[in-house]
Write a protein that holds these residues in place. Sequence first.
Motif, PDB file in Angstrom:
ATOM      1  N   ASN A  64       6.612  -2.346  17.321  1.00  0.00           N
ATOM      2  CA  ASN A  64       7.142  -1.997  16.005  1.00  0.00           C
ATOM      3  C   ASN A  64       8.653  -2.013  15.923  1.00  0.00           C
ATOM      4  O   ASN A  64       9.214  -2.390  14.886  1.00  0.00           O
ATOM      5  CB  ASN A  64       6.649  -0.610  15.593  1.00  0.00           C
ATOM      6  N   LEU A  65       9.321  -1.563  16.976  1.00  0.00           N
ATOM      7  CA  LEU A  65      10.779  -1.480  16.945  1.00  0.00           C
ATOM      8  C   LEU A  65      11.435  -2.589  17.761  1.00  0.00           C
ATOM      9  O   LEU A  65      12.249  -3.349  17.239  1.00  0.00           O
ATOM     10  CB  LEU A  65      11.240  -0.102  17.431  1.00  0.00           C
ATOM     11  N   TRP A  66      11.062  -2.703  19.028  1.00  0.00           N
ATOM     12  CA  TRP A  66      11.662  -3.763  19.839  1.00  0.00           C
ATOM     13  C   TRP A  66      11.293  -5.145  19.317  1.00  0.00           C
ATOM     14  O   TRP A  66      12.098  -6.086  19.407  1.00  0.00           O
ATOM     15  CB  TRP A  66      11.265  -3.610  21.313  1.00  0.00           C
ATOM     16  N   GLY A  67      10.102  -5.290  18.731  1.00  0.00           N
ATOM     17  CA  GLY A  67       9.745  -6.577  18.148  1.00  0.00           C
ATOM     18  C   GLY A  67      10.696  -6.978  17.042  1.00  0.00           C
ATOM     19  O   GLY A  67      11.080  -8.145  16.914  1.00  0.00           O
ATOM     20  N   VAL A  68      11.108  -6.001  16.221  1.00  0.00           N
ATOM     21  CA  VAL A  68      12.070  -6.275  15.153  1.00  0.00           C
ATOM     22  C   VAL A  68      13.456  -6.531  15.741  1.00  0.00           C
ATOM     23  O   VAL A  68      14.174  -7.445  15.312  1.00  0.00           O
ATOM     24  CB  VAL A  68      12.102  -5.108  14.143  1.00  0.00           C
ATOM     25  N   ILE A  69      13.842  -5.726  16.736  1.00  0.00           N
ATOM     26  CA  ILE A  69      15.139  -5.944  17.387  1.00  0.00           C
ATOM     27  C   ILE A  69      15.216  -7.352  17.969  1.00  0.00           C
ATOM     28  O   ILE A  69      16.211  -8.074  17.788  1.00  0.00           O
ATOM     29  CB  ILE A  69      15.376  -4.888  18.481  1.00  0.00           C
ATOM     30  N   HIS A  70      14.164  -7.765  18.679  1.00  0.00           N
ATOM     31  CA  HIS A  70      14.160  -9.121  19.248  1.00  0.00           C
ATOM     32  C   HIS A  70      14.260 -10.170  18.152  1.00  0.00           C
ATOM     33  O   HIS A  70      14.956 -11.186  18.300  1.00  0.00           O
ATOM     34  CB  HIS A  70      12.884  -9.344  20.065  1.00  0.00           C
TER      35      HIS A  70
END
Length: 273
Positions: free
Chosen positions: A114-120
């Motif tokens: 949810n978060l690191w996927g968006v950051i990446h």
Amino acid sequence: MKELRDRVAVITGAASGIGLGLAERCAREGMRVVLADVEEEALRRAGAELEAAGARVLCVRTDVSRAKEVEELAKRTLSTFGAVHLVCNNAGVAAGGLAWEATSEDWDWVLGVNLWGVIHGVRTFVPLMLEQGSEGHVVNTASMAGLLPFHPSAPYQVSKYGVVALTEQLHGSLRMQGAKVGASVLCPGWVRTRILDAVRNRPGGPPPPPVEPPTPAQAAMNAFFRKEVEAGLSPAQVADQVISAVREQRLYVVTHPEMMGDVRSRMEALLAS
């Protein structure tokens, strides 16, 4: 970004739910569509359906929690279509519960997607979009859980608050630079998706069932969530709102304005502190 025809859209979590709704809407706008999802069979089906409807489609199996796989998604997009104009960092999962009861595996999985996927997605695609010098837009999927004072799943709420903050920062930074790339954060309420069944894609498979049966309160809450999801907006309705926000350069996309009373209460409590 008002003109979408012949532009390129990249959508994660695109094999079902909101992601598939976005892919279908982008295809109807005449965009070339890149579908990314961790669920390979569902991804192939979604791509075949869009192609049968006349869309130009690329399917890339992608685990967004892994930076290298998101980078490979970008490479495949550029090698196939030569550019990227709309990026929807949409993949999401739900798991866990109370902050002190959710396992480290729950936290790792939910924050990873949810978060690191968006950051990446932001770190990989935004530099490419800026280098192109053409109009573009990034849509990051959060949730009303990223705005509300309480949600019963701590990992989920933490991840969605993070996505809201990240998108607000991205929006401000792009505006400061006078970039042609905009940003929106999607905060949906109840939508007819399979989010409550996200454990089907959990690394290593679903966790073993708890030793103790759910309490009556937990069972009632689970039943409430199921009922609300089943009665929620369709992904197509959400996609319509997203495309309108992209064209209007709106930062916030709130699908359920009737839920904003709780957001107002949170802000009033903060201002009164």
